[in-house]
Design an enzyme around this catalytic site. Structure first.
Site, short mmCIF file in Angstrom:
data_model
loop_
_atom_site.label_atom_id
_atom_site.label_comp_id
_atom_site.label_asym_id
_atom_site.label_seq_id
_atom_site.Cartn_x
_atom_site.Cartn_y
_atom_site.Cartn_z
N ASP A 1 28.43 -63.31 -6.26
CA ASP A 1 29.36 -65.30 -7.23
C ASP A 1 30.10 -63.76 -8.12
O ASP A 1 30.15 -62.32 -8.20
CB ASP A 1 29.00 -65.59 -7.70
CG ASP A 1 29.77 -66.61 -9.00
OD1 ASP A 1 30.94 -66.76 -8.04
OD2 ASP A 1 28.87 -67.69 -8.87
C1 BGC Z 1 32.09 -69.28 -9.61
C2 BGC Z 1 32.37 -69.69 -8.21
C3 BGC Z 1 33.68 -68.74 -8.28
C4 BGC Z 1 34.23 -67.64 -8.32
C5 BGC Z 1 35.91 -67.01 -7.92
C6 BGC Z 1 32.22 -67.29 -10.32
O1 BGC Z 1 32.11 -67.72 -11.71
O2 BGC Z 1 30.78 -69.58 -10.39
O3 BGC Z 1 31.84 -70.88 -8.26
O4 BGC Z 1 33.97 -69.42 -6.63
O5 BGC Z 1 33.88 -67.16 -9.39
O6 BGC Z 1 36.51 -67.84 -8.41
#
Ligand code: BGC
Length: 729
Positions: free
Chosen positions: A281
């Site tokens: 993530d």
């Molecule tokens: C979130 C993810 C997301 C990623 C990219 C993160 O803060 O937890 O779900 O896909 O950002 O935007």
């Protein structure tokens, strides 16, 4: 005979083609990897942000120069053919011209906004959900993307956690099926088609259960609990062929998911034989330092790559350290190669080596994005996402000749709030409820009623005069889009007191009142729940919010949605779900699992939702002869539409294991069928009972089926159920 021969021949050809594509891919990727330097290999493992940040440290945006050096494998948060072309052109300047993949969070429609995923899940219509995802994938691909960070399949029992909005609710059985529908819809039949994109199953694992509902918080659960309640949707999505997985921010059994060898290597890659790649993530490899399991970026890189984390999103622990770590023999080149190969395989499957610009067709983008058909699909999903929570007079559906409506509440006029979180929707093209009502030609007397910024009743005199001029009152209450989603955990999920008081005042005027609840999660609204005669839960429905709500108000579509999450009656009940366990002191009783200051029952149970018509369940029967292979019994039930309208019903099957080797829930959803029934008609609905509905995971994550008695329950929600017994011998 001739037909059979043709069929066998055709199968042989298909099998050979698949085989040859596999070996072609292996051959190509192996050849490429032989030519890659260690620096170039490590480059493939880094994903940087392009256009905008969706996490902290947003200044760390990717540079075209580093891309041109072949040191970046993927870019997130850019879209639009023109933008994407620019980045891909930079990649084409690199020595080996390895194309980039472009990822973005496209989770409910693209430019044409669809309902938030939790709302869409209320449709209990898997074909429709798959169709929605298919359209989302098509539109995103037309805008140059080849990867979305969706579906989020995290199970959520805790509505304080703002991200319940992104999932399919609380139930692992239903959540698994929605996960599969979404993966299949996004990916289509073949990733190399230019209208398909890779899915990314997230957040692996257990992210939906942060302690106290606080986003990013620690997660602590037993293996048996994980295996039965949280794991099934991840597994189902992997089996459905999801191309990628995302590791979760949280720790799991004291080890952050991002560096968790049990989750990433043992369970996902070995036990489930997952062939795709795992992305972290946003920044979560770097965050291993904040978790205090790594002293520095170097240690973070060792832990993550060894655990099976293939691509690092945004933080740069791999980029800065992996080359040295391999040279110092602290990380094996085999581990790096495995990660690189997984990523290159997907680039190959997407057809990017054949043509890196195959997703960059401006004409296709123009024709596809925000097309008229996308709006039709958005409307039809939106109508089916609406849940009728209460109806106690005869005002709904509205008469076609209704003259005037007092429309109260700023949410009825807000385009932005209809889009919800993680929206890619074109805000200007959202049709609000106010606009849609006007388009229907009815007299709309609008009043703000309350101020959305500070939730205070405002200009009550003008609200009253709008009411006086009108035949009925429609009042929209709820949350702003900024109130649910990532980083949007709440300690109180109640609808603002003054919004509720306004509804009470409107009811006192004596005019018929319809309340619309617009929100991104289960909310508490006891005052309205008790007093309002009609309540429709409309979530945040996206671009077609207004027309869809009008269609339901006027009965052009008879509401059929059911709650995918339990709605609590007070904060103390949270987390709450329908499939809790009996305990040794089950409720009801004195010495029982209950509260002394609140009923145990929720405000609305899982699976609940009314219709303008009503359904009667009768003749529940167990059929135990003439069964097909693997079927232990069949359950049949007659469902009759006894109301005044044609309608749809989600017929739900729940099972309780009466005695097992481990503690089991009081009931679990194990089947459902959404049927259409004309008024006065009866349909017999039949469910097969098989091993997968009767078994469970033991504490070592083995699926077991135990003989014994099971209570079988069928009905229109998780509380109102007809019952019968079944024994597995
Ligand atoms: C979130 C993810 C997301 C990623 C990219 C993160 O803060 O937890 O779900 O896909 O950002 O935007």
């Amino acid at each position: 005979m001739i037909f059979l021969c043709c069929l066998l021949y055709a199968n042989l050809v298909v099998a050979q083609n698949i085989k040859s594509t596999v070996s072609e891919k292996e051959h190509f990727v192996s050849g490429l990897m032989k030519r890659m330097t260690l620096e170039e290999k490590v480059g493939q493992l880094w994903q940087v942000a392009g256009g905008f940040a969706t996490g902290p440290d947003g200044s760390n945006l990717g540079s075209l120069k580093v891309i041109a050096e072949g040191r970046i494998g993927s870019v997130l948060n850019v879209s639009g053919v023109k933008n994407i072309r620019k980045y891909q052109e930079a990649a084409m300047q690199s020595r080996l011209k390895i194309p980039l993949i472009f990822g973005m969070d496209v989770i409910h429609g693209f430019r044409t906004g669809f309902p938030i995923p939790l709302g869409e899940a209320a449709s209990f219509d898997l074909a429709l959900i798959q169709k929605g995802a298919r359209w989302t994938g098509t539109a995103a691909a037309a805008a140059g993307l080849n990867w979305t960070f969706a579906p989020m399949v995290d199970i959520g029992w805790d509505a304080r956690w703002g991200r319940v909005l992104e999932g399919a609710g609380e139930d692992p059985f239903y959540g698994s099926q929605v996960a599969v529908a979404r993966v299949k819809g996004l990916q289509g039949d073949n990733l190399s088609n230019t209208n398909t994109i890779m899915a990314c199953v997230k957040h692996f694992a257990g992210y939906g259960a942060p302690i106290a509902g606080k986003d990013y918080n620690s997660v602590d659960m037993s293996m048996g609990h994980f295996a039965n309640f949280y794991m099934p949707p991840y597994k189902a999505a992997a089996e459905a062929g999801a191309a990628t997985f995302m590791s979760a921010f949280n720790d799991f059994n004291n080890i952050p998911s991002t560096a968790n060898p049990f989750l990433l290597r043992k369970l996902l890659k070995e036990k489930w034989n997952f062939k795709g790649f795992v992305v972290s993530d946003w920044g979560s490899v770097g965050e291993l330092i904040n978790h205090r399991v790594a002293a520095d970026k170097k240690e973070a890189a060792i832990k993550a790559i060894s655990a099976g984390l293939d691509m690092e999103m945004v933080s740069n622990c791999y980029f800065e350290n992996l080359v040295d770590l391999v040279k110092e023999k602290k990380v094996s080149i085999k581990v790096v190669d495995d990660a690189v190969r997984r990523i290159l395989n997907k680039k190959f499957e997407l057809g990017l080596f054949e043509d890196p610009f195959r997703y960059c067709d401006e004409n296709r983008e123009k024709e596809t994005v925000e097309s008229a058909s996308s709006r039709e699909i958005a409307r039809s999903i939106s109508e089916r996402s609406i849940v009728l929570l209460k109806k106690s007079d005869n005002i709904l559906p509205f008469r076609k000749d209704l003259n005037s409506i007092a429309l109260i509440g700023p949410l009825a006029k807000s385009k932005k709030d209809m889009c919800g979180a993680w929206s890619t929707a074109n805000v200007n093209n959202v049709i609000t409820l106010y606009e849609a009502m006007k388009n229907r030609g009815v007299e709309v007397n609008y009043a703000e009623g309350y101020d959305l910024g500070n939730n205070k009743i405002v200009n009550y005199d003008s609200t009253l005069s709008a009411v006086e001029k009108s035949d009925v009152v429609v009042v929209a209450i709820g949350e702003r889009a900024s109130e649910s989603g990532e980083m949007r955990s709440k300690t109180d999920i109640s609808i603002a007191a003054q919004q509720q008081e306004l509804v009470s005042r409107l009811i006192k005027t004596g005019k018929p009142v319809v309340v619309l609840l617009m929100c991104g999660r289960p909310v508490i609204f006891n005052e309205v729940r008790d007093k309002a005669p009609n309540i429709l839960l409309t979530w945040w429905l996206g671009s077609e919010a207004g027309p869809a709500i009008c269609n339901v108000l006027w009965g052009d579509y008879i509401p059929s949605g059911k709650l995918p999450m339990t709605f609590p009656r007070n904060m103390g009940q949270v987390p709450i779900n329908y499939q809790y366990k009996s305990t040794g002191r089950p409720y009801p009783g004195d010495w029982a699992a209950k509260y002394i200051d609140s009923p145990v029952e929720p405000a609305y149970p899982f699976g609940y939702g009314q219709s303008y018509t009503s359904f009667k369940y009768s003749n529940l029967k167990l059929i135990s002869d003439n069964l097909g292979k693997g079927v232990h019994a069949k359950i049949s039930v007659d469902v009759t539409n006894i109301g005044q309208y044609d309608g749809e019903e989600v017929v739900q099957l729940y099972i309780r294991d009466e005695a097992a080797s481990v503690t089991r829930p009081v009931k679990e959803l194990k089947g459902f069928k959404k049927i259409k029934l004309k008024k006065g008609m009866t349909q017999t609905v039949v469910f097969d009972i098989r091993d997968d509905q009767l078994g469970f995971y033991d504490n070592n994550i083995n699926f077991v089926v135990e003989k014994g008695d099971f209570t079988i329950m069928v009905g229109g929600d998780s509380e109102n159920l007809n019952k019968t017994l079944f024994s597995l011998k």
